[in-house]
Design an enzyme around this catalytic site. Sequence first.
Site: not given
Length: 367
Positions: A147, A265
């Site tokens: 993260e 992404k």
Amino acid sequence: MLVSVWSSGKPRLGRWGRWWNPRRQHLFAGHGPARRLRALGSLAGTALLAALWLLWLLWSTPGEAPAPQPTLTILIWHWPFTNRPPELPSNTCTSYGVAHCRLSTNRSLLATADAVVFHHRELQTRRVHLPLAERPRGQPWVWASMESPSHTHGLSRLRGVFNWVLSYRRDSDIFVPYGRLEPREGPAPPLPAKDRVAAWVVSNFHERQRRVQLYRQLAPHLRVDVFGRATRRPLCTNCLLPTVARYLFYLSFENSQHRDYITEKFWRNALAAGALPVVLGPPRASYEAFVPPDAFVHVDDFGSARELAAFLAGMNESCYRRFFAWRDRLRVRLFSDWRERFCAICGRYPHLPRDQVYQDLKGWFQA
């Protein structure tokens, strides 16, 4: 050779010729059996010593077989994001090209494990507590997280606990990116046919995020189809890549901008799908550490969202295809399996410092 020839035709004795010197023929003839036996014994002793010396050279050569490497045991204290860890057979890491490595979630191995891994999300939510009182002296502990710092909290409680870090940061002790480019074997598949302009898949949509602000500025000048939970148009796992493949561009907008934070992404949603990524994340230099400079469009290269939209809308086919020249020699490799990430610890284990401690993990990760 024991005998060589002069130009005059007379024999010349070689380096072993002393044994055949006519003046020493008495060693072998005319002086009795005992003397001959002593001479032969001397010769045999010399030969034996020479043989032993040759054997010693063979045994001490650098190419000798190395000692068997012991198997490392990596204990995962809590499997990321689930209470049901996957099956971990003995060949788990071998299937990822890592030998002599065993993964386990059996906490009874704490006293003997070569390293213990703690995933931060479970520490952050306090679902898991560190077994500090039972920690064996000198045992390396690994802090693991994929993260960004914006979504990582509670690091102040972890001062002086961890020895190694596993993350997407290139300066991590165990560096595990979300993806990378590898040499391609064989011809590249053709680019998917394109009949739409730009796509974006997003779940967490908050107006304070820079990616949402940029989308708001871009949308009036460029057709962008938005999918995901944020717009109640979710895409199933097997639907995402075929859907995005129909678009010329994909908005690879990270939820926050931090050092080396380049996620699926970019790697999966854009590159693996065959769409040109328009990236919002770390600076261009971070992307260029992973891919060629002409494999993406960076929003920071433009003075405004309108200027960016004009560049994308005005791109002809020849210019567009140049952004995919890398596909002729490279392919996308995705890293999304936590088993592969944890096996990477064994690959790095011999090279990691044993006396290192992160006294300020928060300061390091948020730098």
